[in-house]
Design a protein around this motif. Structure first.
Motif, short mmCIF file in Angstrom:
data_model
loop_
_atom_site.label_atom_id
_atom_site.label_comp_id
_atom_site.label_asym_id
_atom_site.label_seq_id
_atom_site.Cartn_x
_atom_site.Cartn_y
_atom_site.Cartn_z
N PRO A 289 4.34 16.34 37.68
CA PRO A 289 4.00 15.67 38.62
C PRO A 289 2.45 15.25 37.74
CG PRO A 289 4.63 18.25 39.20
CD PRO A 289 4.62 17.89 38.23
N THR A 290 2.31 13.79 38.07
CA THR A 290 0.89 13.09 37.63
C THR A 290 1.06 11.76 38.60
OG1 THR A 290 1.89 11.76 35.87
CG2 THR A 290 0.48 13.66 35.09
N PRO A 291 0.76 12.25 40.17
CA PRO A 291 0.54 11.04 41.09
C PRO A 291 -0.46 10.27 40.82
CG PRO A 291 -0.06 12.96 41.97
CD PRO A 291 0.71 13.69 40.67
N ALA A 292 -1.28 10.20 39.80
CA ALA A 292 -2.60 9.02 40.02
C ALA A 292 -2.24 8.14 38.70
CB ALA A 292 -4.26 10.51 39.67
N ILE A 293 -0.90 9.01 37.48
CA ILE A 293 -1.68 7.83 36.28
C ILE A 293 -0.23 6.77 37.59
CG2 ILE A 293 -0.01 7.85 34.69
CD1 ILE A 293 -1.49 11.00 34.40
N ALA A 294 -0.02 5.56 36.80
CA ALA A 294 0.79 4.84 36.79
C ALA A 294 1.64 5.18 36.00
CB ALA A 294 0.45 3.14 36.80
N LYS A 295 2.81 4.33 37.05
CA LYS A 295 4.15 4.82 36.72
C LYS A 295 4.55 3.50 35.09
CE LYS A 295 8.58 4.72 37.84
NZ LYS A 295 9.53 5.48 39.51
#
Length: 433
Positions: free
Chosen positions: A34-40
């Protein structure tokens, strides 16, 4: 034979899951890391082609390892925003690593799919595959471990300048072996009962090259060649070979083969009728997970090595932990798991350096000029052969080459015992002493 069938089915199932992952971009990767702060990542995917054997008679386990390591790297990269903001995607083709036509067809398929680079574990007939890639010219990074192929690159740089062997060649299995024996003896951990070495050699070119290089290296050491015994894949019965080993009575025995399941059969038969107090070395094959699975307790004490192995330093241990968490419940291979992982990250570094995944010449130049430190050590390929520099023969600085790692099976695990600078544990006297 039943065990091999099960493994092959698991490979196919794993590849199907991987194909779904590649097609789905970063969706699954985000769930695992999980890396919610990183743009997909978005836009046109950067495509890496992989030759992964699913149906060959042997070598499937190594290819599954390579695919798993590559998958872990892709998941990490896409979860962290991709490469240049673009998603990384795989194109996977089946290959029979023992068949020239199949090797060539696999590369042609990847070329037709317009991949940006090719990642491949070993192919026993690499030159037809190399030829199939020439007109296209994308970076082709492999773990073929074969000097005949890298000599061809050196002889024809204009033709094969896009081909890189990220590991050292098989000649070092032979060249390093007497050095290992001498250093182990000097350390006091092993006292050979005599200085004789008995080589049991398989008939394919890969194993013949290793045998010849070992015989030449022995001439420069305090050890001497006692005998050479031929075997032919597939080995149905090790009984006559073990009888010959006992007749020769050498203090060191090199089994110059490569198939894990057949090595497992050998150690079981040898343990029931051993040559007392001899060091028995198994070339490469025990790196495949099925060796420990099939051999069980009989594997205890045997020594093996690989020119392409996952280190047990901080970087290597972190990778091992991540891999086991991602692929739980099975023995981890310690060779092509790291190779697949390293090649993906190597290409990521290259593409980010040039900023142009479509510029094959620029990316090949970056591979030549760079030095990549992966979980398997340093891949430094800026030489005529475009193969990784080997430690300790190619360089005597462990930080300037990829180390050949010698393992001993202890308590049903493979532990690094040499080179001493990278060891996990000490060599232990064999149980059949």
């Amino acid at each position: 034979m039943k065990d091999r069938t099960v493994d092959r089915r698991q490979v196919v199932q794993g590849l199907a899951a991987g194909a779904a992952l590649a097609a789905g971009g970063a969706g699954l990767a985000s769930a695992v890391f999980p890396t919610p702060a990183i743009a997909k990542p978005s836009g046109e995917p950067i495509v890496l082609g992989l030759t992964i054997s699913q149906t060959a008679a042997a070598g499937v386990a190594d290819h599954q390892d390579h695919f798993n390591g590559s998958t872990l790297a892709m998941e990490e990269i896409n979860a962290a925003g991709g490469i240049l903001g673009r998603p990384l995607q795989f194109k996977v083709v089946d290959v029979d690593l023992l068949n020239a036509e199949s090797c060539q067809a696999a590369i042609r398929s990847l070329v037709d799919q317009k991949v940006h680079a090719i990642s491949s574990p070993f192919l026993f007939v690499p030159i037809p595959a190399m030829d199939a890639s020439v007109a296209y010219g994308c970076p082709y990074v492999n773990g073929n471990t074969q000097r005949a192929a890298t000599d061809l690159t050196a002889a024809h740089p204009d033709k094969y300048g896009h081909i890189f062997q990220m590991d050292p060649s098989e000649v070092y299995y032979g060249e390093t072996f007497p050095i290992f024996l001498q250093d182990l003896e000097k350390s006091g951990a092993w006292k050979p009962k005599n200085n004789k070495v008995h080589i049991v050699q398989e008939q394919i070119a890969y194993n013949q090259t290793i045998s010849r290089s070992c015989q030449e290296a022995l001439k420069k050491s305090r050890f001497e060649l006692a005998a050479v015994t031929d075997i032919q894949y597939p080995v149905q019965d090790w009984g006559p070979v073990i009888q010959k080993i006992k007749e020769v009575g050498a203090g060191t025995v090199m089994i110059d083969h490569w198939v894990a399941a057949e090595y497992a059969a050998f150690v079981k038969q040898f343990r029931s009728n051993p040559l007392k107090d001899s060091l028995v070395y198994l070339q490469y094959g025990p790196s495949q997970p099925e060796f420990l699975e099939l051999a069980g307790r009989a594997a205890e004490g045997f020594v093996w090595s690989t020119v392409l192995g996952v280190y047990a330093d901080e970087k290597g241990k972190a990778f091992r932990d991540k891999y086991k968490k991602r692929f739980p419940g099975k023995v981890m291979g310690l060779c092509y798991t790291g190779a697949g992982y390293d090649i993906v990250h190597m290409m990521k570094d290259v593409w980010e350096k040039t900023g142009k995944p479509e510029d094959f010449k620029a990316n090949c130049a970056a591979l030549r000029e760079g030095a990549f430190r992966g979980v398997c050590g340093w891949s430094i390929m800026g030489n005529k052969r475009q193969e990784a520099v080997q430690y300790p023969v190619g360089t005597q600085d462990v930080e300037k080459g990829m180390s050949q790692l010698y393992f001993q099976v202890q308590s049903r695990e493979s532990k690094i015992i040499y080179p001493f600078a990278l060891k996990e544990t000490e060599y232990k006297t064999v149980p059949w002493a």
